[in-house]
Design a protein around this motif. Structure first.
Motif, mmCIF file in Angstrom:
data_model
loop_
_atom_site.group_PDB
_atom_site.id
_atom_site.type_symbol
_atom_site.label_atom_id
_atom_site.label_comp_id
_atom_site.label_asym_id
_atom_site.label_seq_id
_atom_site.Cartn_x
_atom_site.Cartn_y
_atom_site.Cartn_z
ATOM 1 N N UNK A 57 0.856 -1.186 0.000
ATOM 2 C CA UNK A 57 0.000 0.000 0.000
ATOM 3 C C UNK A 57 0.890 1.233 0.000
ATOM 4 N N UNK A 58 0.644 2.143 -0.926
ATOM 5 C CA UNK A 58 1.421 3.380 -1.030
ATOM 6 C C UNK A 58 0.477 4.557 -1.182
ATOM 7 N N UNK A 59 1.005 5.763 -0.930
ATOM 8 C CA UNK A 59 0.203 6.950 -1.191
ATOM 9 C C UNK A 59 0.682 7.630 -2.469
ATOM 10 N N UNK A 60 0.080 8.747 -2.791
ATOM 11 C CA UNK A 60 0.360 9.432 -4.052
ATOM 12 C C UNK A 60 1.797 9.929 -4.158
ATOM 13 N N UNK A 61 2.434 10.205 -3.039
ATOM 14 C CA UNK A 61 3.810 10.699 -3.066
ATOM 15 C C UNK A 61 4.832 9.567 -3.029
ATOM 16 N N UNK A 62 4.361 8.321 -2.947
ATOM 17 C CA UNK A 62 5.274 7.189 -2.960
ATOM 18 C C UNK A 62 5.640 6.651 -1.595
ATOM 19 N N UNK A 63 5.056 7.186 -0.544
ATOM 20 C CA UNK A 63 5.324 6.653 0.798
ATOM 21 C C UNK A 63 4.680 5.284 0.923
ATOM 22 N N UNK A 64 5.445 4.305 1.362
ATOM 23 C CA UNK A 64 4.965 2.939 1.509
ATOM 24 C C UNK A 64 4.455 2.725 2.926
ATOM 25 N N UNK A 65 3.172 2.404 3.066
ATOM 26 C CA UNK A 65 2.557 2.255 4.381
ATOM 27 C C UNK A 65 2.456 0.816 4.841
ATOM 28 N N UNK A 66 2.656 -0.117 3.940
ATOM 29 C CA UNK A 66 2.585 -1.506 4.357
ATOM 30 C C UNK A 66 3.063 -2.427 3.263
ATOM 31 N N UNK A 67 3.779 -3.470 3.662
ATOM 32 C CA UNK A 67 4.225 -4.475 2.715
ATOM 33 C C UNK A 67 4.016 -5.845 3.354
ATOM 34 N N UNK A 68 3.249 -6.697 2.687
ATOM 35 C CA UNK A 68 2.833 -7.960 3.265
ATOM 36 C C UNK A 68 3.118 -9.098 2.286
ATOM 37 N N UNK A 69 2.821 -10.297 2.725
ATOM 38 C CA UNK A 69 3.029 -11.445 1.856
ATOM 39 C C UNK A 69 2.012 -11.487 0.723
#
Length: 416
Positions: A57-69
């Motif tokens: 999950x990322x936002x419009x500026x490219x910040x990654x808020x979550x990375x899962x399997x």
């Protein structure tokens, strides 16, 4: 010399316009170990969800808020507040900040669809069953079964309010109510694409040589149009009201249809147009082809810009408002673009290692970097056949105009 100043001004202006035609991503997400299998984008482009070997999950500026399997499929409400992931251990719902909202089921699910209002979430599996949930992950209605025998759900879609659910398997198209009750089915051999109008008026299915359009408001089957294609349908998307449908086909073109399946225009692509998407009102169209090209067109068929991707696109979405485009590729790289024909500041997201327990592993973006490739404005325009020829982008004419102006300036200088 004073007589040359107006020409010099025009020349500089044209050069500036030409430079502005180059398109760069807002951000580039680096390659992972696998292809991007799915991509969901909120209406205003503020939230992006990626499915594949990792669910991100990322936002419009490219910040990654979550990375899962691994996520087999992803879906999202129009406002981006409810994100769904179909995983091998069931359905998982998330907030846009990467926090898990809820989970449902324990068996593998391969497809997920979320209604625009976020109140309905539907999953499909390899046994041909559909499970219907509300926005918090609680089961509603009865389990819907496509066929008596086991069959895989290939495509899945639902309307803005979740009142209509459409699904396909290798034999046809099926419509259900939100309660899980079957409405009707249409025999259609080996569907390759599905689109359902958000207002529930039309449903479209594509296959090896055609696109069939049905009335989705009836309790019984009613075919309202059909479009014959020159090859397999790779991508299919429709506007909110179902009056405009874009089709990407194996015969190297993208075509815009009206609600009866009549072609409005076709535009050539360099290879099989396997992925297509469009905005809610149908004003912005995106097409991804196997020659690693992303093309963006207006509703009248004008090509506004194109971009050279590092690999062929496997997932594509246009935000509902038509201002942003998300694309994922075979090599795992993904991009977010603004549809405006102006260069944008770019940001690359550093690689993250998914946590096995499903906990976000990174919540910050890396420093801005230059993307791997820069896009360029289209420089050619091919003739179209069988349907009206769309207006060509003005950008391809600029080199010729600059050459003429240069010649005029040279002649004027000699006369002086």
């Amino acid at each position: 010399m004073n007589s040359l100043r107006p020409l010099l001004g025009i020349l500089l202006l044209l050069i500036a316009v030409t430079c502005a035609a180059a398109q760069t991503p807002l951000w580039t997400h680096p390659s992972t170990t696998d292809r991007v299998a799915d991509l969901a984008l909120s209406k205003n482009g503020a939230v992006v969800a990626l499915g594949g070997s990792t669910f991100t999950i990322l936002n419009r500026t490219g910040v990654e808020f979550g990375s899962f399997l691994h996520a087999n499929s992803v879906g999202m409400s129009a406002d981006g507040t409810k994100i769904a992931a179909a995983m091998d251990d069931g359905l998982h719902l998330f907030f846009p900040n990467g926090t898990r909202r809820s989970s449902a089921g324990t068996e593998p699910v391969t497809r997920v669809a979320v209604s625009g209002d976020g109140g309905t979430v539907v999953t499909g599996d390899k046994q041909g069953t559909l499970q219907i949930y509300n926005g918090t992950g609680s089961k509603i209605g009865s389990t819907a079964v496509i066929r008596k025998e086991s069959t895989e759900v290939l495509h899945l879609a639902t309307t803005k309010n979740g009142s209509v659910i459409a699904a396909t398997d290798s034999h046809g198209l099926y419509l259900f109510t939100r309660a899980g009750k079957a409405r009707w089915k249409a025999e259609f051999e080996n569907p390759t694409a599905l689109a359902l109008a958000a207002n529930g008026t039309r449903v479209m299915v594509g296959g090896s040589h055609s696109v069939a359009i049905y009335n989705a408001t009836n309790a019984s089957i009613e075919k309202v149009g059909e479009y014959s294609t020159g090859g397999r349908v790779g991508g299919l998307a429709t506007s909110t009201d179902g009056t405009r449908t874009v089709v990407g086909t194996e015969d190297r073109k993208v075509t815009l249809l009206d609600e009866t399946g009549t072609a409005i225009w076709s535009y050539p692509t360099g290879d099989w147009a396997g992925r297509v998407a469009l905005s809610e009102d149908g004003s912005v169209i995106a097409a991804g082809s196997m020659d690693k090209k992303l093309q963006v067109l207006f509703a009248n068929g004008t090509l506004t810009w194109e971009y050279d991707l590092p690999a062929w696109p496997t997932a594509l979405a246009v935000s509902g408002d038509g201002k942003y485009i998300g694309v994922g590729c075979e090599d795992g790289t993904s991009f977010l673009f603004s549809t405006a024909v102006t260069p944008n500041k770019t940001a690359a997201i550093k690689n993250t290692t998914p946590a096995k327990n499903g906990t976000p592993t990174n919540k910050t973006a890396a420093a801005n970097t230059t993307p791997k490739k820069n896009g360029t404005a289209n420089t050619t325009a091919a003739a179209l056949t069988a349907v009206p020829v769309p207006t060509k982008s003005p950008m391809p004419e600029l080199p010729a105009v600059l050459a003429v102006l240069g010649f005029v300036m040279l002649v004027s200088r000699r006369r002086l």
